[in-house]
Design a protein around this motif. Structure first.
Motif, PDB file in Angstrom:
ATOM      1  N   VAL A  24      30.400  14.582  14.675  1.00 38.19           N
ATOM      2  CA  VAL A  24      29.884  15.920  14.941  1.00 38.19           C
ATOM      3  C   VAL A  24      28.481  15.904  15.557  1.00 38.19           C
ATOM      4  N   GLY A  25      27.979  14.718  15.925  1.00 42.38           N
ATOM      5  CA  GLY A  25      26.616  14.615  16.421  1.00 42.38           C
ATOM      6  C   GLY A  25      26.266  15.508  17.595  1.00 42.38           C
ATOM      7  N   PRO A  26      27.082  15.532  18.654  1.00 41.41           N
ATOM      8  CA  PRO A  26      26.702  16.334  19.813  1.00 41.41           C
ATOM      9  C   PRO A  26      26.647  17.847  19.543  1.00 41.41           C
ATOM     10  N   ARG A  27      27.387  18.303  18.536  1.00 40.38           N
ATOM     11  CA  ARG A  27      27.337  19.729  18.188  1.00 40.38           C
ATOM     12  C   ARG A  27      26.446  19.971  16.971  1.00 40.38           C
ATOM     13  N   ASP A  28      26.889  19.545  15.812  1.00 43.83           N
ATOM     14  CA  ASP A  28      26.148  19.790  14.581  1.00 43.83           C
ATOM     15  C   ASP A  28      24.836  19.011  14.554  1.00 43.83           C
ATOM     16  N   GLY A  29      24.840  17.843  15.169  1.00 46.70           N
ATOM     17  CA  GLY A  29      23.637  17.025  15.172  1.00 46.70           C
ATOM     18  C   GLY A  29      22.520  17.588  16.020  1.00 46.70           C
ATOM     19  N   LEU A  30      22.878  18.177  17.156  1.00 48.06           N
ATOM     20  CA  LEU A  30      21.855  18.646  18.093  1.00 48.06           C
ATOM     21  C   LEU A  30      21.536  20.138  17.972  1.00 48.06           C
ATOM     22  N   ALA A  52      32.315   4.054  22.061  1.00 48.22           N
ATOM     23  CA  ALA A  52      32.133   3.285  20.828  1.00 48.22           C
ATOM     24  C   ALA A  52      33.382   3.287  19.953  1.00 48.22           C
ATOM     25  N   GLY A  53      34.408   4.013  20.376  1.00 48.94           N
ATOM     26  CA  GLY A  53      35.661   4.007  19.637  1.00 48.94           C
ATOM     27  C   GLY A  53      35.843   5.157  18.669  1.00 48.94           C
ATOM     28  N   LEU A  54      34.899   6.104  18.654  1.00 50.33           N
ATOM     29  CA  LEU A  54      35.082   7.253  17.778  1.00 50.33           C
ATOM     30  C   LEU A  54      36.269   8.081  18.260  1.00 50.33           C
ATOM     31  N   PRO A  55      37.253   8.323  17.398  1.00 52.53           N
ATOM     32  CA  PRO A  55      38.497   8.953  17.859  1.00 52.53           C
ATOM     33  C   PRO A  55      38.367  10.444  18.130  1.00 52.53           C
ATOM     34  N   ILE A  56      37.387  11.102  17.479  1.00 58.98           N
ATOM     35  CA  ILE A  56      37.171  12.541  17.649  1.00 58.98           C
ATOM     36  C   ILE A  56      35.677  12.773  17.796  1.00 58.98           C
ATOM     37  N   VAL A  57      35.288  13.455  18.871  1.00 62.79           N
ATOM     38  CA  VAL A  57      33.877  13.779  19.092  1.00 62.79           C
ATOM     39  C   VAL A  57      33.780  15.273  19.377  1.00 62.79           C
ATOM     40  N   GLU A  58      33.196  15.996  18.433  1.00 62.36           N
ATOM     41  CA  GLU A  58      33.013  17.438  18.619  1.00 62.36           C
ATOM     42  C   GLU A  58      31.840  17.653  19.563  1.00 62.36           C
ATOM     43  N   ALA A  59      32.115  18.324  20.688  1.00 67.30           N
ATOM     44  CA  ALA A  59      31.156  18.303  21.796  1.00 67.30           C
ATOM     45  C   ALA A  59      30.094  19.387  21.752  1.00 67.30           C
ATOM     46  N   THR A  60      30.488  20.617  21.354  1.00 70.29           N
ATOM     47  CA  THR A  60      29.534  21.727  21.460  1.00 70.29           C
ATOM     48  C   THR A  60      30.099  22.940  20.730  1.00 70.29           C
ATOM     49  N   SER A  61      29.424  24.074  20.896  1.00 72.15           N
ATOM     50  CA  SER A  61      29.877  25.330  20.309  1.00 72.15           C
ATOM     51  C   SER A  61      29.686  26.449  21.318  1.00 72.15           C
ATOM     52  N   ASP A  87      41.006  14.503  31.752  1.00 72.56           N
ATOM     53  CA  ASP A  87      41.729  15.259  30.739  1.00 72.56           C
ATOM     54  C   ASP A  87      41.248  14.949  29.326  1.00 72.56           C
ATOM     55  N   THR A  88      40.644  13.791  29.129  1.00 75.72           N
ATOM     56  CA  THR A  88      40.109  13.430  27.808  1.00 75.72           C
ATOM     57  C   THR A  88      39.149  14.504  27.301  1.00 75.72           C
ATOM     58  N   ALA A  89      38.395  15.119  28.218  1.00 75.85           N
ATOM     59  CA  ALA A  89      37.415  16.126  27.815  1.00 75.85           C
ATOM     60  C   ALA A  89      38.086  17.331  27.173  1.00 75.85           C
ATOM     61  N   ARG A  90      39.298  17.628  27.570  1.00 71.29           N
ATOM     62  CA  ARG A  90      39.985  18.810  27.020  1.00 71.29           C
ATOM     63  C   ARG A  90      40.436  18.605  25.577  1.00 71.29           C
ATOM     64  N   ASP A  91      40.413  17.355  25.123  1.00 72.88           N
ATOM     65  CA  ASP A  91      40.749  17.071  23.727  1.00 72.88           C
ATOM     66  C   ASP A  91      39.528  17.018  22.825  1.00 72.88           C
ATOM     67  N   LEU A  92      38.337  17.222  23.382  1.00 79.32           N
ATOM     68  CA  LEU A  92      37.129  17.239  22.565  1.00 79.32           C
ATOM     69  C   LEU A  92      37.041  18.583  21.846  1.00 79.32           C
ATOM     70  N   PRO A  93      36.932  18.595  20.519  1.00 78.83           N
ATOM     71  CA  PRO A  93      36.849  19.867  19.801  1.00 78.83           C
ATOM     72  C   PRO A  93      35.552  20.613  20.106  1.00 78.83           C
ATOM     73  N   VAL A  94      35.626  21.932  20.038  1.00 81.37           N
ATOM     74  CA  VAL A  94      34.448  22.786  20.168  1.00 81.37           C
ATOM     75  C   VAL A  94      34.523  23.871  19.095  1.00 81.37           C
ATOM     76  N   LEU A  95      33.364  24.329  18.663  1.00 77.90           N
ATOM     77  CA  LEU A  95      33.320  25.422  17.696  1.00 77.90           C
ATOM     78  C   LEU A  95      33.403  26.745  18.446  1.00 77.90           C
ATOM     79  N   VAL A  96      34.216  27.676  17.930  1.00 81.27           N
ATOM     80  CA  VAL A  96      34.301  29.015  18.524  1.00 81.27           C
ATOM     81  C   VAL A  96      34.079  30.038  17.407  1.00 81.27           C
TER      82      VAL A  96
END
Length: 317
Positions: A24-30, A52-61, A87-96
């Protein structure tokens, strides 16, 4: 990374063999950083974490810029990441946070979103301007439309263990909120120790409370803050209870802008070191995450609060 920079592996019987780390670093972290981080730096951070191999990276909100100015570039960030990694970017979760946020996510073809609920009355008022009950009226159309559009929805529940205004939070109250989100259509619940006051006994009691309500551990994720140094102890309790998804933030970045006592999230590196030592599979390259966190710390102008980052940043590769 040298062998001296990896923990000795001693498996513990009865723990899950594999864990998913939900970054959750890019969203919750920043989100709570006062100085605006350039969009290109955020994009590079996401790419480094994925590499780095992280399977899920939450990108933003997709929250209104008035409330979280740091994430005002959400659409720009996701558009740029789509151009860079396809297309990998479309699998990155975002908060809505609401229907408008979902509109923006759907316009960009994103496939994973999250909504953010409160387990307490006071925090619902401060964070959502709703009551504990009326918050669901805000989520219901958003979750229903996302699910109808084929989008997975994660439900965050904050203040699950303690609230700075209300004190300890009853298990039944948290379970009731979580069950409502699942009934609306969320596929997973992330149970947040927003101010870092949870203890191992509380963790086991909360997971057991959900089990008694018919919610298996595989529907749950745990989100710890390390305010009192208990995050990894609480992860261990969660593992013993069968939970296999853990939120973490690279370098220990983050906190909640609406809860002043919420200090940094559990550091991804600390979690990876801990899981590695137990022989639990996670798929993450520890050195690569340390490098990403050290790089981001340089952009933020301060050292990482993660103990593992501090140790390994000085060790030979």
């Amino acid at each position: 990374m040298s062998d001296l920079a990896l923990p000795m592996v001693v498996p513990e019987p009865g723990l899950p063999p594999k864990v998913t780390i939900y970054e959750v670093g890019p969203r919750d972290g920043l989100q709570n950083e006062q100085a605006l981080v350039p969009t290109e730096v955020k994009a590079a951070f996401v790419r480094r974490l994925l590499a780095a191999g992280l399977p899920i990276v939450e990108a933003t909100s997709f929250v209104h810029p008035k409330w979280v100015p740091q994430l005002a570039d959400a659409a720009e960030l996701m558009t740029g990441l789509t151009a860079e990694i396809g297309d990998t970017a479309r699998d990155l979760p975002v908060l809505v946070p609401n229907d408008r946020g979902l509109d923006r996510a759907l316009e960009l073809g994103l496939r994973h979103v999250a909504v953010f609920a409160s387990a307490t009355e006071t925090f619902a008022a401060k964070n959502l301007n709703r009551t504990l009950e009326t918050q669901f009226a805000m989520f219901e159309p958003t979750v229903a439309r996302a699910v109808a559009s084929g989008v997975d929805v994660r439900g965050y529940v904050s203040m699950c263990f303690g609230d700075p205004w209300e004190g300890p939070v009853p298990v039944d109250q948290v379970v009731a909120v979580g069950r409502r989100l699942l009934d609306l259509g969320c596929h997973q619940l992330s149970l947040g120790d927003t101010i870092g006051v949870a203890t191992a006994g509380q963790v086991r009691a909360l997971v057991a409370g959900f089990a008694a309500a018919g919610v298996a551990a595989d529907r749950l994720a745990l989100h710890f803050h390390d305010t009192y140094g208990q995050a990894l102890t609480n992860v261990h309790a969660g593992l013993q209870a069968g939970v296999t998804t853990y939120d973490a933030s690279a370098g220990g970045l983050g906190g909640c802008p609406y809860a002043k006592s919420a200090t940094g999230n559990l550091a991804t590196e600390d979690l990876v070191w801990f899981l590695t030592g137990l022989g639990i599979e996670h798929g993450v390259d520890l050195r690569a995450v340390v490098d990403a966190s050290t790089w981001m710390a340089g952009h933020l102008g301060r050292p990482s609060p993660s103990a593992v980052v501090r140790a390994l940043a000085q060790s030979p590769a």
